[in-house]
Design a protein around this motif. Structure first.
Motif, PDB file in Angstrom:
ATOM      1  N   ARG A 191       0.851  -1.184  -0.132  1.00 38.55           N
ATOM      2  CA  ARG A 191       0.024  -0.019   0.045  1.00 38.55           C
ATOM      3  C   ARG A 191       0.683   1.279   0.003  1.00 38.55           C
ATOM      4  NH1 ARG A 191      -5.365  -1.076   3.747  1.00 38.55           N
ATOM      5  NH2 ARG A 191      -5.734  -2.900   3.169  1.00 38.55           N
ATOM      6  N   GLY A 194      -1.666  -6.096  -3.177  1.00 42.75           N
ATOM      7  CA  GLY A 194      -2.588  -6.751  -1.912  1.00 42.75           C
ATOM      8  C   GLY A 194      -3.068  -8.174  -2.297  1.00 42.75           C
ATOM      9  N   ASP A 195      -3.805  -8.038  -3.604  1.00 33.05           N
ATOM     10  CA  ASP A 195      -4.378  -9.498  -3.961  1.00 33.05           C
ATOM     11  C   ASP A 195      -3.345 -10.502  -4.292  1.00 33.05           C
ATOM     12  OD1 ASP A 195      -3.886  -7.797  -6.162  1.00 33.05           O
ATOM     13  OD2 ASP A 195      -4.630  -9.225  -7.391  1.00 33.05           O
ATOM     14  N   ALA A 248      -2.032 -11.855  -0.725  1.00 33.18           N
ATOM     15  CA  ALA A 248      -3.141 -12.680  -0.196  1.00 33.18           C
ATOM     16  C   ALA A 248      -2.659 -13.777  -0.724  1.00 33.18           C
ATOM     17  CB  ALA A 248      -4.337 -12.282  -0.412  1.00 33.18           C
ATOM     18  N   PHE A 273      -3.588  -9.278   6.493  1.00 33.25           N
ATOM     19  CA  PHE A 273      -3.460  -7.913   7.013  1.00 33.25           C
ATOM     20  C   PHE A 273      -4.639  -7.564   7.513  1.00 33.25           C
ATOM     21  CE2 PHE A 273      -3.121  -3.227   6.035  1.00 33.25           C
ATOM     22  CZ  PHE A 273      -2.258  -2.849   7.134  1.00 33.25           C
ATOM     23  N   ASN A 310     -11.019   0.948   9.153  1.00 38.62           N
ATOM     24  CA  ASN A 310     -11.521   0.280   7.864  1.00 38.62           C
ATOM     25  C   ASN A 310     -11.155  -1.148   7.707  1.00 38.62           C
ATOM     26  OD1 ASN A 310     -12.491   2.878   7.174  1.00 38.62           O
ATOM     27  ND2 ASN A 310     -10.938   3.211   6.047  1.00 38.62           N
ATOM     28  N   ASP A 311     -11.130  -1.985   8.503  1.00 41.28           N
ATOM     29  CA  ASP A 311     -10.806  -3.213   8.625  1.00 41.28           C
ATOM     30  C   ASP A 311     -11.890  -4.277   8.263  1.00 41.28           C
ATOM     31  OD1 ASP A 311     -12.436  -2.866  10.890  1.00 41.28           O
ATOM     32  OD2 ASP A 311     -10.817  -3.560  12.485  1.00 41.28           O
TER      33      ASP A 311
END
Lengths: 258, 295
Positions: A61, A81-82, A85, A91, A96-97
Motif C-alpha cells: 500500500r 494486496g491481492d 493474499a 493483513f 476500515n478493517d
C-alpha cells in the motif's frame, strides 16, 4: 520465548533494508524486521516513527524505494494486496478493517474469496467456532457491530485463507482496555501459538511486548533497538519513554531519542 | 381521477427507463468512485446506434441488444483509456467530475458534428395499444417495463447472491481491503463498467423508443433526472437508485398529467429536496456512508 536471535524459529517473513515512503520521499529508512512461525514480532515506537508506513510498504500500500520483502523465501517486494493474499499474507488494518456495507457472513465469504466455492461454507463454520460471538450475527451488517465485534470479524475474515503471516496494525486502537487485552491475549497470541507468524504494531507498547516474542523499537523511521520482547520490556529507558514507567534517566535514552 | 391513473401509466414507463439508467449510473460511482457525468451522452450515442440499426433493418429488440453491447464496450473503453489514467495520476473526485464533464461535451459535440442538430426517430413499430383501466400502454412500452424489471432483478441477483457481485460491493466499500482479501479489483471494476455500460446502452435506446424524437442532447438532458434518482436513493446504492427512479419518474409524470406539463421537473425536484431534507444521506445510503468513512 527466544532469548537471542539464534533461538528464533526459521523466519517466514523477512524485511531487509527497506526504504519506503510516498511520492519518492522516504519515511522508513533501511529497516530490518522478521518473524518466524509461531512468533509474535512486536513493533513499537512513538507517533510518526513510520510504523504504519512500514506495514503499508510490506502489504503493497506504500511505495518501496529500496530493500526487499521476502515471504517464505520468495521475493514479494512491491506486490499488490491481492498477490500478497495469494502468497499467504493476511493483513488487519487499524481502521476500515471490515466491509461495513456487507453482512458478517458476506465479510467472511470475501475473506475466503480465493477458496474453491465448495470450501467456503465449511471454512466459515470452522472460523466461526473460534469466534462464537459472531455466530448469531451472520446477517448483521458489519457497520452495525461494536468495536470489539468488528475487530473479531476483521481477524476472522483474515483467518479464512489460513495465512502463514498475519500483520496487525494497532488492533486495539479505539477499544476499551478490557476488550483490548482480550484481543491481544485471546486472539493475537493464540494465533501465534497455533503456528501463525504474527507481526504486531501497537500503541499499547507494554501489553504488546508482554504477549510478544521479539520486539522492535522504531524511531524516526529506523529500528533503534531490537531483541527479545521481554528484554525490551525490562529496559528502563524504553520503559520510561514508551511504556509509561518512571525511572531515572539512563545513557541509553539518548541513543534512542529521535 | 382517470387523468391521475393515466399519468401513473406514463410515470411507470418513465420510471422504468430512469431505473435502468440510474442503477447503471450509481453502479459506476459505487464500484469506481467516479461520478460519470458523461453517462447521459453515452446514452445518446446508444440512441444513435439504435437509429442506425433500426434504419438498416435490424428489429427493435435486436437493436436493444446491440445498444447494450455498445454501451458496455464504449463505457469500459472510456474508463480504461481515459478515466483510469487520470485516477492513476492522482486526480481526485472533483477533478474527475471536471474530466467527465469534458468527456460529456466531447461526445455530445462529436455526435452533433456527425448528425447535426436535427431530430431523429427510431424506425420501429411501437405495436398495438393496451388499456389497463385508464392507463394505456403500447407493446414497446410493455417491453421497456419488462426489460427494466429483468435488469433490476438481474442486478439485484448479481449483487446479492453471486461471488462476483459481492466482490463488486466489497470493492465499492474499500478497494484496498478488497485487494488484501485476494480480490483482483481491476477486473471487478472492469465488470462494473461492463454491466453499468450495458444498462446505459439499454436506457439510451429505451429513452429513444419512448419519445417521438431525439437529438444529440437528449441523454444529457435526461442526466438531471438520473442524478436526482441516484442522489435520492443514496449515491452508490443500486437498490436505492431503483426506489429513487420510481419516486422521480412517478411524481414527474403525475405532476405533468394532473397539474401541467411545465410542472413535471418542478414537482420531481421538490420531492427530491423534501426527501433529502428529511434524510440527507438518501433513502438507502450505506455505500455513501462507507465512502465517507474511508475518505
Amino acid at each position: 520465548m527466544p532469548t537471542s536471535s539464534a533461538e528464533r524459529p526459521p523466519q517466514v517473513l523477512e524485511v531487509e533494508q527497506l526504504v519506503a515512503g510516498y511520492g519518492g520521499a522516504p519515511i522508513v529508512h533501511g529497516v530490518d524486521v522478521s518473524v518466524g512461525a509461531g512468533e509474535v514480532a512486536t513493533i513499537i515506537g512513538p507517533n510518526g516513527a513510520g510504523k504504519s508506513t512500514l506495514l503499508k510498504a510490506i502489504t503493497g500500500r506504500a511505495e518501496v524505494l529500496e530493500g526487499s520483502v521476502r515471504l517464505d523465501g520468495k521475493d514479494v517486494t512491491g506486490r499488490r494486496g491481492d498477490q500478497l493474499a495469494r502468497a499467504g499474507l493476511g493483513f488487519v488494518p487499524q481502521v476500515n478493517d471490515v466491509f461495513g456495507t456487507l453482512t458478517v457472513l458476506e465479510n467472511l465469504e470475501m475473506g475466503g474469496y480465493l477458496l474453491a466455492r465448495k470450501d467456503v461454507a465449511p471454512r466459515v463454520e470452522e472460523v466461526l467456532t473460534a469466534f462464537p460471538a459472531l455466530c448469531d450475527m451472520r446477517t448483521r451488517r458489519a457497520s452495525k457491530l461494536s468495536g470489539g465485534e468488528r475487530k473479531m470479524l476483521a481477524i476472522a475474515r483474515v483467518l479464512m485463507l489460513r495465512p502463514n503471516v498475519i500483520i496487525f496494525d494497532e488492533p486495539t486502537s479505539n477499544l476499551a482496555p478490557v476488550v483490548a487485552r482480550s484481543v491481544l491475549e485471546d486472539q493475537v497470541r493464540v494465533l501465534a501459538n497455533s503456528g501463525s507468524a504474527v507481526v504486531l504494531v501497537e500503541q499499547r507498547a507494554s501489553e504488546a511486548l508482554t504477549i510478544g516474542d521479539w520486539g522492535y523499537l522504531l524511531v524516526a523511521g529506523r529500528v533503534s533497538v531490537s531483541g527479545p520482547a521481554a528484554e525490551l520490556l525490562g529496559r528502563d529507558d524504553i520503559g520510561e519513554l514508551f511504556l509509561g514507567r518512571e525511572t531515572k534517566p539512563s545513557p541509553a535514552l539518548n541513543e534512542i531519542s529521535p | 381521477m382517470s387523468l391521475f391513473v393515466a399519468s401513473l401509466g406514463f410515470g411507470l414507463v418513465t420510471a422504468s427507463i430512469l431505473a435502468i439508467a440510474a442503477v447503471g449510473f450509481t453502479l459506476q460511482f459505487g464500484v469506481t468512485n467516479i461520478l460519470n457525468l458523461a453517462f447521459g451522452d453515452v446514452m445518446t450515442a446508444s440512441s444513435f446506434i439504435g437509429y442506425i440499426a433500426t434504419t438498416n433493418g435490424v428489429g427493435i429488440w435486436g437493436a436493444v441488444a446491440l445498444c447494450a453491447l455498445f454501451g458496455a464496450v464504449f463505457s469500459t473503453l472510456l474508463n480504461r483509456l481515459l478515466y483510469t489514467p487520470f485516477v492513476r495520476h492522482g486526480t481526485k473526485l472533483f477533478g474527475m467530475i471536471v474530466v467527465t464533464i469534458a468527456t460529456s461535451l466531447i461526445i455530445q459535440n462529436t455526435i452533433q458534428a456527425i448528425w447535426g442538430p436535427s431530430f431523429f426517430s427510431l424506425k420501429f413499430s411501437p405495436g398495438g395499444s393496451y388499456h389497463i383501466g385508464s392507463m394505456v400502454f403500447t407493446s414497446s412500452q410493455f417491453g421497456i417495463m419488462a426489460i427494466a424489471v429483468a435488469s433490476m432483478l438481474g442486478v439485484y441477483t448479481l449483487l446479492r447472491y453471486t461471488k462476483l457481485g459481492k466482490a463488486m460491493r466489497a470493492t465499492a466499500c474499500d478497494p484496498a481491503l478488497a485487494r488484501s482479501c485476494g480480490i483482483a479489483t481491476d477486473r471487478v471494476v472492469d465488470v462494473g463498467w461492463l454491466v453499468s455500460g450495458a444498462l446505459c446502452g439499454i436506457a439510451g435506446i429505451a429513452l429513444a423508443m419512448n419519445v417521438t424524437s431525439f437529438t444529440s442532447t437528449t441523454g444529457g438532458t435526461f442526466l438531471i433526472a438520473i442524478v436526482a434518482a441516484a442522489v435520492l436513493g443514496g449515491v452508490g446504492q443500486a437498490y436505492g437508485a431503483m426506489l429513487g427512479a420510481l419516486t422521480i419518474g412517478l411524481s414527474s409524470e403525475v405532476a405533468a398529467g394532473v397539474i401541467a406539463p411545465s410542472y413535471k421537473q418542478v414537482v420531481a425536484f421538490v420531492v427530491l429536496v423534501v426527501v433529502l431534507l428529511i434524510r440527507p444521506q438518501g433513502i438507502l445510503s450505506e455505500v455513501a456512508e462507507a465512502k465517507e468513512v474511508a475518505a
